[in-house]
Design a protein around this motif. Structure first.
Motif, PDB file in Angstrom:
ATOM      1  N   GLN A  32       0.763  -1.277  -0.005  1.00 45.22           N
ATOM      2  CA  GLN A  32      -0.072  -0.035   0.033  1.00 45.22           C
ATOM      3  C   GLN A  32       0.918   1.109   0.033  1.00 45.22           C
ATOM      4  N   GLY A  33       2.260   0.972   0.143  1.00 40.76           N
ATOM      5  CA  GLY A  33       3.074   2.328   0.347  1.00 40.76           C
ATOM      6  C   GLY A  33       4.365   1.476   0.241  1.00 40.76           C
ATOM      7  N   GLU A  34       5.523   2.436   0.426  1.00 44.48           N
ATOM      8  CA  GLU A  34       6.839   1.811   0.527  1.00 44.48           C
ATOM      9  C   GLU A  34       6.832   0.934   1.704  1.00 44.48           C
ATOM     10  N   GLN A  35       7.396  -0.214   1.443  1.00 44.46           N
ATOM     11  CA  GLN A  35       7.296  -1.483   2.561  1.00 44.46           C
ATOM     12  C   GLN A  35       8.662  -2.154   2.475  1.00 44.46           C
ATOM     13  N   ARG A  36       9.222  -2.502   3.811  1.00 44.14           N
ATOM     14  CA  ARG A  36      10.366  -3.191   3.850  1.00 44.14           C
ATOM     15  C   ARG A  36       9.890  -4.837   3.942  1.00 44.14           C
ATOM     16  N   ILE A  37      10.467  -5.748   3.325  1.00 43.81           N
ATOM     17  CA  ILE A  37      10.000  -6.779   3.415  1.00 43.81           C
ATOM     18  C   ILE A  37      11.185  -7.979   3.684  1.00 43.81           C
ATOM     19  N   GLY A  38      10.830  -8.967   4.798  1.00 47.81           N
ATOM     20  CA  GLY A  38      12.074  -9.957   4.896  1.00 47.81           C
ATOM     21  C   GLY A  38      11.745 -11.064   4.304  1.00 47.81           C
ATOM     22  N   ILE A  39      12.528 -11.912   3.867  1.00 49.13           N
ATOM     23  CA  ILE A  39      12.314 -13.259   3.208  1.00 49.13           C
ATOM     24  C   ILE A  39      12.889 -14.184   4.297  1.00 49.13           C
ATOM     25  N   VAL A  40      11.942 -15.198   4.462  1.00 51.59           N
ATOM     26  CA  VAL A  40      12.388 -16.230   5.647  1.00 51.59           C
ATOM     27  C   VAL A  40      12.696 -17.491   5.030  1.00 51.59           C
ATOM     28  N   ALA A  41      13.995 -18.335   5.367  1.00 49.11           N
ATOM     29  CA  ALA A  41      13.956 -19.623   5.234  1.00 49.11           C
ATOM     30  C   ALA A  41      12.992 -20.535   5.661  1.00 49.11           C
ATOM     31  N   GLY A  42      11.828 -20.808   5.055  1.00 45.88           N
ATOM     32  CA  GLY A  42      10.990 -21.838   5.583  1.00 45.88           C
ATOM     33  C   GLY A  42       9.726 -21.700   4.856  1.00 45.88           C
ATOM     34  N   GLY A  43       9.030 -22.994   4.372  1.00 49.93           N
ATOM     35  CA  GLY A  43       8.011 -22.786   3.445  1.00 49.93           C
ATOM     36  C   GLY A  43       7.126 -24.114   3.647  1.00 49.93           C
ATOM     37  N   TYR A  44       6.402 -24.293   2.678  1.00 50.11           N
ATOM     38  CA  TYR A  44       5.336 -25.344   2.906  1.00 50.11           C
ATOM     39  C   TYR A  44       5.940 -26.776   3.082  1.00 50.11           C
ATOM     40  N   ALA A  45       7.217 -26.822   2.024  1.00 45.47           N
ATOM     41  CA  ALA A  45       7.914 -28.246   2.164  1.00 45.47           C
ATOM     42  C   ALA A  45       8.755 -28.663   3.295  1.00 45.47           C
TER      43      ALA A  45
END
Length: 356
Positions: A260-273
């Motif tokens: 919705q605006g400037e936003q900082r996102i973190g990518i985490v090592a972890g998923g559905y597998a």
């Protein structure tokens, strides 16, 4: 260093939760339910922490044999009994208590050649309509089993479909009382919810499962928040990537989430597998650097994204708790439309597990 996603098991919490069960049902003996590989925790990892239990209850004969080989000499209850008559020699060899829920099992046990009688749990269908004999058959079956030389101690067993609800055991208990009228029999009725909330069901043996592992039988953490139960399993990882989104930019497959605006996102090592629910919606709770935030976008096989707005100090390598002490597994499950049972038992084999 290997990929940072990891599960840790707090064995002190497991011992503590067994103590909470004993405090809730002080006059009953305890079957610690360790089916489904101890609800995903790993039977071989955790059984010894439950060594003060009165017995273990499970489904697979391989797991029963494992307990015997590790040195457990106490009772083992096979909750669904034997699946084929040719398993009975193993029940005999390893001295397993069998449930009986079908006519063919009664006949097979009567015809088996055993070194000694087996203890038996007669399973009554109290209204859940999965396994068990109809209430009106209990009296006849009880007398029939009493006459079979292969039957040792006999206990009446039932299960509750709605014990997590205030009045959820009333009708089943009426059926049980009517079915067992006049029988001087031991009983095992209470699952986790009944153990916590319905003392009238405790009888001789209780069968706690999910509460041993520190999650709620209702699926809502607040229902057990005052119980003293503690989570056993924590699933943790780290931030492995950072993205700064501009307004309208998307995250993940399907472009479900838009900034919705400037936003900082973190990518985490972890998923559905790894066992994290793929259908977790935006805002599913996550802890980053000790700060509560939420997921954004569709969970991938190996990664998921989190909003770093509440935690501006987070960066590459920042610790992430996906569930555990602070982020309750019930809250993650509830947000994802499932229950903690599923998330625990779905922990993937590729996730390293350490015991604490």
């Amino acid at each position: 260093m290997s990929r940072p996603v990891m599960a840790s098991l707090n064995l002190d919490a497991l011992r503590h939760n067994l103590h909470i069960v004993r405090r809730a049902a002080p006059a009953s003996r305890v079957w610690s339910v360790v089916k489904a590989n101890a609800y995903g925790h790993g039977l071989d990892r955790v059984w010894n922490a439950l060594g003060t239990t009165d017995g273990f209850a499970l489904l697979n004969i391989e797991e029963a044999i494992l307990l015997r080989e590790r040195g457990w000499k106490g009772p083992i209850l096979m909750l669904e009994g034997f699946f084929h008559a040719d398993e009975l020699p193993l029940f005999d060899q390893y001295r397993l208590t069998t449930s009986l829920h079908s006519n063919w099992q009664v006949k097979a046990l009567a015809n088996a050649k055993l070194a000694a009688p087996l203890d038996v749990y007669l399973k009554m269908n109290s209204g859940m309509n999965r396994l068990g004999f109809a209430p009106e058959r209990v009296q006849t079956l009880w007398q029939q089993l009493r006459a079979i030389p292969n039957v040792g101690d006999l206990t009446l067993m039932a299960h509750f479909a709605d014990a997590d609800k205030p009045g959820g055991v009333s009708e089943p208990m009426q059926r049980i009382e009517q079915a067992a009228e006049g029988l001087a029999c031991r009983r095992s009725l209470a699952n986790s919810a009944a153990t916590l909330w319905h003392p009238e069901t405790h009888c001789d043996w209780v069968r706690p499962g999910i509460i041993l592992y520190g999650a709620s039988p209702s699926g809502q953490w607040q229902d057990i928040a005052a119980s003293g139960l503690r989570p056993v399993m924590s699933l943790k990882s780290q931030i492995i990537g950072i993205q700064t989104l501009q307004r309208g930019a998307c995250v993940g497959y399907g472009s479900r989430y838009r900034a919705q605006g400037e936003q900082r996102i973190g990518i985490v090592a972890g998923g559905y597998a790894d066992g994290y629910p793929r259908h977790a919606p935006d805002g599913t709770p996550v802890l980053v650097e000790g700060v509560r935030t939420g997921t954004v976008g569709t969970v991938s096989m190996d990664m998921l994204a989190v909003d770093l707005t509440p935690c501006p100090e987070a960066g590459i390598g920042s610790p992430v708790e996906l569930w555990g002490e602070e982020i309750k597994i019930d809250d993650v499950a509830s947000a994802s439309g499932t229950v903690g049972y599923e998330l625990m038992s779905a922990l993937a084999p590729r996730v390293p597990v350490v015991t604490v």
